[in-house]
Write an enzyme that holds these catalytic residues in place. Sequence first.
Site, PDB file in Angstrom:
ATOM      1  N   TYR A  94     -29.459   0.137  14.037  1.00  0.00           N
ATOM      2  CA  TYR A  94     -28.324   1.146  13.530  1.00  0.00           C
ATOM      3  C   TYR A  94     -28.037   1.968  14.678  1.00  0.00           C
ATOM      4  CZ  TYR A  94     -26.616   4.834  10.609  1.00  0.00           C
ATOM      5  OH  TYR A  94     -25.539   5.635  10.231  1.00  0.00           O
TER       6      TYR A  94
ATOM      7  N   ASP B  33     -30.895   3.274  22.751  1.00  0.00           N
ATOM      8  CA  ASP B  33     -30.723   4.299  21.670  1.00  0.00           C
ATOM      9  C   ASP B  33     -31.890   5.008  21.021  1.00  0.00           C
ATOM     10  OD1 ASP B  33     -30.302   5.791  19.408  1.00  0.00           O
ATOM     11  OD2 ASP B  33     -28.919   4.466  18.168  1.00  0.00           O
TER      12      ASP B  33
ATOM     13  N   LYS C  69     -32.432  13.280  16.330  1.00  0.00           N
ATOM     14  CA  LYS C  69     -33.649  13.702  15.150  1.00  0.00           C
ATOM     15  C   LYS C  69     -34.829  14.687  15.898  1.00  0.00           C
ATOM     16  CE  LYS C  69     -32.762   9.642  12.593  1.00  0.00           C
ATOM     17  NZ  LYS C  69     -32.077   8.535  12.968  1.00  0.00           N
TER      18      LYS C  69
END
Length: 432
Positions: A145, A240, A268
Amino acid sequence: MIQATNSNELFERAKHSIPGGVNSPVRAFRAVGGNPRFMVSAKGAYMFDEDGNRFIEFINSWGPMILGHAAEIVQDAVQAAIPNSLSFGAPTRREIEIAELIVSMVPGIEKVRMVNSGTEATMSAIRVARGYTGRSKIIKFEGCYHGHGDSFLIAAGSGAITLGVPDSPGVTQGVAADTLTAPYNDLEAVKDLLVANKDQVAAIILEPVAGNMGLVLPKQEFLKGLRELCDQENIVLIFDEVMTGFRLAPGGAQQLFNVTPDMTTLGKIIGGGMPVGAYGGKSEIMDFVAPAGPVYQAGTLSGNPIAMAAGMAMLRHLDNHPEVYERLEKTTTKIVNGIKQNMQKLGLNYTINQVGSMFSIFFTEQPVVDFESAKTSDTALFGRYFNAMLQRGVYLAPSQFEALFVSTAITDELVEKFLQANYEALKEAHEE
Ligand SMILES: *Cc1c(COP(=O)(O)O)cnc(C)c1O
């Protein structure tokens, strides 16, 4: 049964004014059944909901709360920044300080641009990679994702060389055609794609440790092999690390596995709980970003002073306390070993993947190395297990295909509480 009356009422009310009642789909508990709990506050390892329930929690806002909720160093930095105004739309000293810190911590980053989310970071990174290489296509991996940008919402084709098909209405065929997909950990499939799309691939993007199909580790030779292929074919390798950055090591998975990408995306933890993302990489590539170069990317609130204060406090703490990572890994290993013992007592043999402070229990007996094997999990069983844990005051990620995160607020005593609940919940989930 713990009470959920207030949460249930709020959920019904939310559905009238918010699509599906939530601002991000996985929060709705659709994958596990039941209604989501509405949270009021959190401190350390605990979250408190609208019905007065207390949960030991293992999602940590999907990663950022690595020091537990409402960590004083972060809260204090935010409070100190607030009186100076919430935003300027002009540069500040703190933006340089956090950029310098990120550059010093993350091996693959020489220059970095701050944005407001992980999605923004990955969207921007592939635009820059395309601008830099003058090529259009990207390769991503099934089950990885990268946020909700159009280019990333692409399901796998049936064969390794099939073109992408959109995963969501609203993503055009045109965009989908530029996204090629391969199974995670499958270097041969990538080689086939590169032969079929010679000199057309701008970037290969992946989670260097995948956390969005449940936790899946890269094979040793996979990351190294991708690095070599990208060098041979002049392709931009993008890690990522929105999830793994500052979580698996101060320098993320690239430091842990000793493979340096050309570009890195972050999110995050980097915001300490505030909405922050970043993308960075080699100077030669990042100098393509406006105003240094021709690739346009901007943000009204990018580098927001309050968000930077939170992020800076978080990153500084992690940079100065590398022992945090050893402690987190020790706690997590204790949890994982305890779950294995519980399963043994119950005659169960499910797969558990762990790296550092991330882990997943997959309700399958097969090794899980990619999305295909992750999908062999019994998701109905996971749903029963999840709800049995919730009833015992333990809040897990509400999907089989998410990783769990351990924070420094999880003490040995809480590990024991978790394991007791885990034993009972595993038992209960198999009785129904
Ligand atoms: C969470 C996540 C994103 C998206 O970040 P948002 O801040 O939710 O937009 C992108 N990539 C990975 C690996 C993630 O885990």
